[in-house]
Design a protein around this motif. Structure first.
Motif: not given
Ligand code: IPE
Ligand code: IPE
Ligand code: MG
Length: 236
Positions: A32-40
């Motif tokens: 879940e946290e990793g998904c946020k990094r994709i867009i960042e």
């Protein structure tokens, strides 16, 4: 120090599970946290005028994980596209997929096919995502396609060259990969882009993917600028 423009960066986002474990959280929290990094990271890719980002999201070997984790990963994938497709359209981002998506859950096939179709005429950036991707399988697929052309007398065997192979990979329409970054400290390719990475620069960072922020990514871009890509030549 060279000032080499990066056109194509490839990433192996790894370490979601260990990030969560370290915090006493379920592995799913890491994803879940990793998904946020994709867009960042993709925002940083655009800000640094890098045309294409290729992301390893699910390998052919990842089917060996527990079914519950696989189910969740594909739910996150759907959510990712639902949340971000409008921005991708606004920024002129084309979505491409590497891998055989026919094995994906039906809802993910639909999401992905829709994203590809919707963004197909965009040309500012490419968001290339590897789903059920394996480099060895990709090379087998390419070999079969080329053999078929020879069999049908559409291609002379003596005309097969490096370009012929490139033309039959999922990356056929993308620039060469300048830089490959793997997070989490593992120093292996895990069946990723074996042919395409022949002359790319590699960075292996110990940071787990959920901690791999824009700043950490930009440190990698700086590190890349210190590399001397000789391609077999010597300094004059
Ligand atoms: C990467 O993190 C995400 C995917 C492979 C989908 P991992 O899930 O491999 O995390 P670790 O390597 O177990 O820590
Ligand atoms: C590679 O990571 C695949 C993805 C990041 C999608 P893995 O975590 O699956 O690779 P191994 O098992 O450490 O080689
Ligand atoms: Mg891993």
């Amino acid at each position: 120090m060279a000032n080499n423009q990066i056109n194509h960066v490839a990433l192996i986002m790894d370490g979601n599970g260990r990030w969560a474990k370290k915090r006493g959280l379920p592995r799913t929290k890491g994803h879940e946290e990793g998904c946020k990094r994709i867009i960042e990271i993709f925002d940083a890719v655009k800000a640094n005028h890098i045309f294409c980002m290729t992301l390893y999201a699910f390998s052919t070997e990842n089917w060996n994980r527990p079914k519950s984790e696989i189910t969740l990963l594909f739910q996150y994938l759907d959510k990712f596209f639902k949340d971000n497709i409008a921005t991708m359209m606004k920024d002129g981002v084309r979505v491409q997929v590497m891998g055989d998506i026919s094995r994906l859950p039906k809802h993910s096939q639909k999401t992905v096919t829709k994203a590809i179709e919707q963004t197909k005429n965009n040309n500012n950036y490419v968001f290339n995502i590897a789903l059920n991707y394996g480099s060895r399988q990709e090379l087998v697929k390419a070999t079969k396609e080329i053999a078929e052309l020879v069999k049908e007398n559409k291609l002379d065997i003596n005309d097969i060259n490096e370009q012929t192979i490139s033309d039959h990979l999922y990356t056929y329409n993308l620039p060469p990969i300048d830089l490959m970054i793997r997070t989490s400290g593992e120093q292996r390719l895990s069946n990723y882009l074996l042919y395409q990475l022949a002359y790319s620069e590699f960075i292996f960072t110990p940071t787990y993917w959920p901690d791999f922020t824009k700043d950490k990514f930009e440190e990698c871009l700086k590190e890349y600028q210190t590399r001397d890509r000789r391609y077999g030549k010597i300094e004059e």
